[in-house]
Each structure stands twice: as structure tokens, then as C-alpha cells.
Design an enzyme around this catalytic site. Sequence first.
Site, PDB file in Angstrom:
ATOM      1  NE  ARG A  94      -3.794  -2.816   0.982  1.00 53.55           N
ATOM      2  CZ  ARG A  94      -4.640  -2.794   1.507  1.00 53.55           C
ATOM      3  NH1 ARG A  94      -5.425  -1.822   2.374  1.00 53.55           N
ATOM      4  NH2 ARG A  94      -5.377  -4.077   1.683  1.00 53.55           N
TER       5      ARG A  94
ATOM      6  CD  GLU B 175      -1.777   3.169   3.869  1.00 53.89           C
ATOM      7  OE1 GLU B 175      -2.180   4.230   4.004  1.00 53.89           O
ATOM      8  OE2 GLU B 175      -2.431   2.104   3.814  1.00 53.89           O
TER       9      GLU B 175
ATOM     10  NE  ARG C 210      -4.531   3.138  12.754  1.00 55.18           N
ATOM     11  CZ  ARG C 210      -5.915   3.053  12.744  1.00 55.18           C
ATOM     12  NH1 ARG C 210      -6.529   1.995  13.286  1.00 55.18           N
ATOM     13  NH2 ARG C 210      -6.505   3.986  12.373  1.00 55.18           N
ATOM     14  CG  HIS C 211      -1.709   3.229   8.110  1.00 56.34           C
ATOM     15  ND1 HIS C 211      -2.124   3.810   9.307  1.00 56.34           N
ATOM     16  CD2 HIS C 211      -2.820   2.683   7.437  1.00 56.34           C
ATOM     17  CE1 HIS C 211      -3.462   3.702   8.855  1.00 56.34           C
ATOM     18  NE2 HIS C 211      -3.798   2.777   7.964  1.00 56.34           N
TER      19      HIS C 211
ATOM     20  CD  GLU D   9      -9.785  -2.047   9.671  1.00 61.64           C
ATOM     21  OE1 GLU D   9      -9.904  -0.967   9.221  1.00 61.64           O
ATOM     22  OE2 GLU D   9      -9.220  -2.707   8.613  1.00 61.64           O
TER      23      GLU D   9
ATOM     24  CB  SER E 271     -12.283  -5.215   7.108  1.00 64.86           C
ATOM     25  OG  SER E 271     -11.164  -4.933   5.771  1.00 64.86           O
TER      26      SER E 271
ATOM     27  NE  ARG F   1      -3.186  -1.817  10.776  1.00 63.19           N
ATOM     28  CZ  ARG F   1      -3.967  -0.980  10.292  1.00 63.19           C
ATOM     29  NH1 ARG F   1      -5.371  -1.475  10.440  1.00 63.19           N
ATOM     30  NH2 ARG F   1      -3.948  -0.237   9.569  1.00 63.19           N
TER      31      ARG F   1
HETATM   32  P1  AMO Z   1      -8.296  -3.887   4.207  1.00 63.51           P
HETATM   33  O1  AMO Z   1      -7.877  -2.753   3.288  1.00 63.51           O
HETATM   34  O2  AMO Z   1      -9.055  -3.367   5.204  1.00 63.51           O
HETATM   35  O3  AMO Z   1      -9.308  -5.016   3.571  1.00 63.51           O
HETATM   36  O4  AMO Z   1      -7.111  -4.679   4.832  1.00 63.51           O
HETATM   37  C1  AMO Z   1      -6.997  -5.582   5.737  1.00 63.51           C
HETATM   38  C2  AMO Z   1      -6.381  -5.651   6.854  1.00 63.51           C
HETATM   39  O5  AMO Z   1      -4.915  -5.366   6.488  1.00 63.51           O
HETATM   40  C3  AMO Z   1      -4.179  -4.497   7.370  1.00 63.51           C
HETATM   41  N1  AMO Z   1      -3.747  -3.508   6.836  1.00 63.51           N
HETATM   42  C4  AMO Z   1      -2.439  -2.763   7.053  1.00 63.51           C
HETATM   43  N2  AMO Z   1      -1.571  -3.257   7.913  1.00 63.51           N
HETATM   44  C5  AMO Z   1      -0.474  -2.429   7.867  1.00 63.51           C
HETATM   45  N3  AMO Z   1      -0.142  -1.255   7.124  1.00 63.51           N
HETATM   46  C6  AMO Z   1      -1.053  -0.896   6.054  1.00 63.51           C
HETATM   47  N4  AMO Z   1      -0.681   0.139   5.201  1.00 63.51           N
HETATM   48  C7  AMO Z   1      -2.470  -1.645   5.963  1.00 63.51           C
HETATM   49  N5  AMO Z   1      -3.412  -1.617   5.376  1.00 63.51           N
HETATM   50  C8  AMO Z   1      -4.211  -2.570   5.760  1.00 63.51           C
HETATM   51  C9  AMO Z   1      -5.289  -4.053   8.474  1.00 63.51           C
HETATM   52  C10 AMO Z   1      -6.691  -4.360   7.792  1.00 63.51           C
HETATM   53  O6  AMO Z   1      -7.758  -4.491   8.645  1.00 63.51           O
HETATM   54  N6  AMO Z   1      -9.485  -7.042   0.671  1.00 63.51           N
HETATM   55  C11 AMO Z   1      -9.898  -6.496   1.812  1.00 63.51           C
HETATM   56  C12 AMO Z   1     -10.251  -7.609   2.792  1.00 63.51           C
HETATM   57  C13 AMO Z   1     -11.221  -8.512   2.496  1.00 63.51           C
HETATM   58  O7  AMO Z   1     -12.486  -7.994   2.241  1.00 63.51           O
HETATM   59  O8  AMO Z   1     -11.087  -9.727   2.364  1.00 63.51           O
HETATM   60  C14 AMO Z   1      -8.658  -5.530   2.409  1.00 63.51           C
HETATM   61  O9  AMO Z   1      -7.731  -5.832   1.951  1.00 63.51           O
HETATM   62  O10 AMO Z   1      -4.908  -4.870   9.607  1.00 63.51           O
END
Ligand code: AMO
Length: 433
Positions: A211, A213, A219-220, A356, A359, A407
Amino acid sequence: MKNSKSIGNEDFDKEVVVKGWVQEVRLLGGISFLILRDRFGTVQITAPKKKIAPELMAQIAAVSRESVVSIQGIVKQSNQAKAGYEVIPSTLTVLSIAQAPLPMGVIDKVSVEYDTRFNNRFMDLRKPENRAIFEIKSLSLQLLDEYMTGQGFVEMFTPKIVAAGAEGGASLFELKYFDKKAYLAQSPQLYKQMVMSTGLDRVYEMGPAFRAELSDTIRHVSEFISFDAELAFIDSQRDVMDVLEGVTHHIFAGVAEKAKDHLAVLGKDVKVPKLPYPVLTYSEALQMVNDGGIKLNEGDDLGTEGEKLLGDIMMEKGYDMYWIMEYPEEAKPFYIMEKDGTPYSYSFDLDYRGQEMASGGQREHRYDRLVARMEKKQLDPKDFNYYLSAFSYGMPPHGGFGLGIERLVVKMLDLPNIREAILFPRDRNRLVP
Ligand code: AMO
């Protein structure tokens, strides 16, 4: 070869070879001590001047901290040594010399800046408490495998170089793929759904997700390990939640039981969340946050502060892990199924202590409705032809989730920053080491 964990009473008065890093050398006139560190702990090497050849005494005095050495010697029971034994050396071989000064200390208790730590991560990870996190992460993944395969899930591997993003354009990393434009996969979303049309009706994956970000938060990160699952022929999203509830519980219980040594190194306890996890609807969660003093409107994201406040309220009620269900469809990606006749969707988040973790939800498996949802989100269905075609020839109802492994590990261990659970973190400011 023996190590700090495997030496036992049966080795007393026997010769052993131990290898590791020179953590500390103390020269006290009549006696010298060398503390040798390995993966599991330390071994005290005791060299009394009277019993040891002068050349070896000189070698011990000269070896620099953090050099890698091999030491041969006799194990002696000792009441003074922390482990109950010490090794009286006969030879010391330096396998690799460490330069001085060190870029950062290994045993110093002073807190070191994040940048210094992550610039010198190889040295930072020599600290036992930092390595313990990775032992626990590895155990968590083993437990995850154990649970998922036990539930009949097949492990899959989906491409990380992809032609379209699934989680929104803002966080896509673009790259050149021969003469085409490609992206690093933000999640296995599109592929895990396509697999649902094949007959492999319960799949999971643990793999990197990328990502871009822009936000610099605790947490990202730009690269994390995503644990994804997808299952077909579900009756409702509750079937998906049951799997996520089962696997997270298995991980917490397994870590609490099997990682006692590593938890002791970290000085942490793991509290296993109570089953079943309580369920809040998005509207209830919003109300609780509003009542707590953070003013949000229907449809708003709970936000970091809102999530945190909700976590505090839930923890006061005795719940660490809880569900937030039925988010507004507008807030959820195109692949989530709408709850007809309402502004909501068949979606959920799993939150733990105000953050979170995962999801997911029930997916829109009906071709026309899926295309309509894409259009509503200003996506061009043509960009997703390869995905959509899997919905044109028989696609069962299905759902799934994605969980961020780091996380989970960081929150489970109550650590301050997601980067603690990543060997070499990637974020906007960090591409090396
Ligand atoms: P989502 O975008 O909520 O859902 O991501 C799912 C989980 O991934 C983790 N996460 C991250 N951890 C660290 N750094 C980040 N930048 C980051 N972004 C996300 C979180 C988050 O809850 N396809 C959907 C899931 C689904 O519906 O099956 C998805 O990617 O813990």
C-alpha cells in the site's frame, strides 16, 4: 555444537563447543569473564588466570564486543553463574571480528531513536526482546496454518504483480511491467474471489500486500503480511466471521500456551480474548463514540480516535476483541454486497483494543449487481474484465476477510509501533535496509 539452551546437567565436566556473539568481556585481574550470546540466551565463559594459558587470556582480553566466536571448553556447575553452570575455555576461535565502536549498543538499556534502530536493524535484532517478537510472529503463522488447514482450507498463492488495484487508487504502487503498466498487489482480493468459481471453495493465503501509504502512522506501512481467506456457499457473513473468530482465538491461545519463554523475554503476558466476540453494528458503534464525546455523523469513518475510544469503552466492559458490522455501503469497496433497502452493507471489521485488525464481508457475486457497484464507485468494469468473467459462468455466494498479521502481533504483545513486528519495515521514508 551446544548452545545456551541445550547445555544441561548431563554436560557437567564434559567438553563442549559453543558459538555466538561476544556480548561482554569483564577483566578482573585474576579472572576474566566472557558472556557469549546465542539465539536462546547467554553462556558465561569463565577464565581463571591460574588455570588458563596466557595466550588464551590475552585473546579473551583482546576480542571486541559483538565479534562472532567459537569456544571450546569444559562445563562446570556453578552457583555464581546465572544459568547454574559456566564454561572453562580451552580454545577461542574468532570467526568474524566486530569493528568498534558499534553503531548502537546491544545490552544498553538506554532507549535508542527509531531511525538509529532501523538503520542498524541487524544490530537492533541482536537484542533478545526484539528477536522474541519474530519467534512469536512465526509461531502465530504456524498456528494460523494449523487452524485453517484443520478447517479444510487450501493454502493458495496469488500474483503480487497485478493489472488492477482492488482497494482504491490512492494506495497503488505503479510499476513498469515490460511494455505495460502494472501495480503491486494491495491484497489478493480479486484472485481469492475468482478462485471461488473454481470449486476450491475454502482458500487462504499469507503473503505480502503493498500500500502506497502517505500517512506516517504507528499502524500503517507500505508492505505488510496479509492473511486472507475466502469461502464459498456461505449462508451469511456470519459463516466468515466464525472462521475469523476461530483462527484468532487459536492464535492467542496458542501463543499464550506455547510462547511462554519468548513472552518472558519480552516481559509480556497474552490475554486470550473471550469467545464469542461481541457484535456491534456500525450505527451502535457510532452512537457509542458520539456519546463518548467525539462528534461523528452517520456515514463517517470512525477514525483513529473513534476506534480508540470505542476500544476503551469495550475494554471497560471486559471485551478486548469485538466486531463492528454493517458499515455504510458507501464506505466499503465495490466487491462488498449491499444490504438492500438500507444504506448499509454486509461487511464487518474485527477490532482489538481500539484498532482494526481485519475487515471482510459477504461479496457481491451477482454479475449485474457487481458491475453496477463498480460503476457507482467510478471504476471502469473494462479494467476488470479478467475478474468479471469469473462471475459470468457460475459463481457461488461467498465471503472472506483480510487480516494484517503485524497489526495482530503488535497489539497482542502491546508494542508501540507496527514496525516492531517487521524485520525491515517499508514506509514512505524507508527503503533501506
Ligand atoms: P483492508 O484494506 O481493510 O481490507 O485490509 C485488511 C487488513 O490489512 C491490514 N492493513 C495494513 N496493515 C499495515 N499497513 C497497512 N498500510 C495496512 N493496510 C491494511 C489491516 C486491515 O484490517 N480485501 C480486503 C479484505 C477483505 O475484504 O477480504 C482488504 O484488503 O489489519
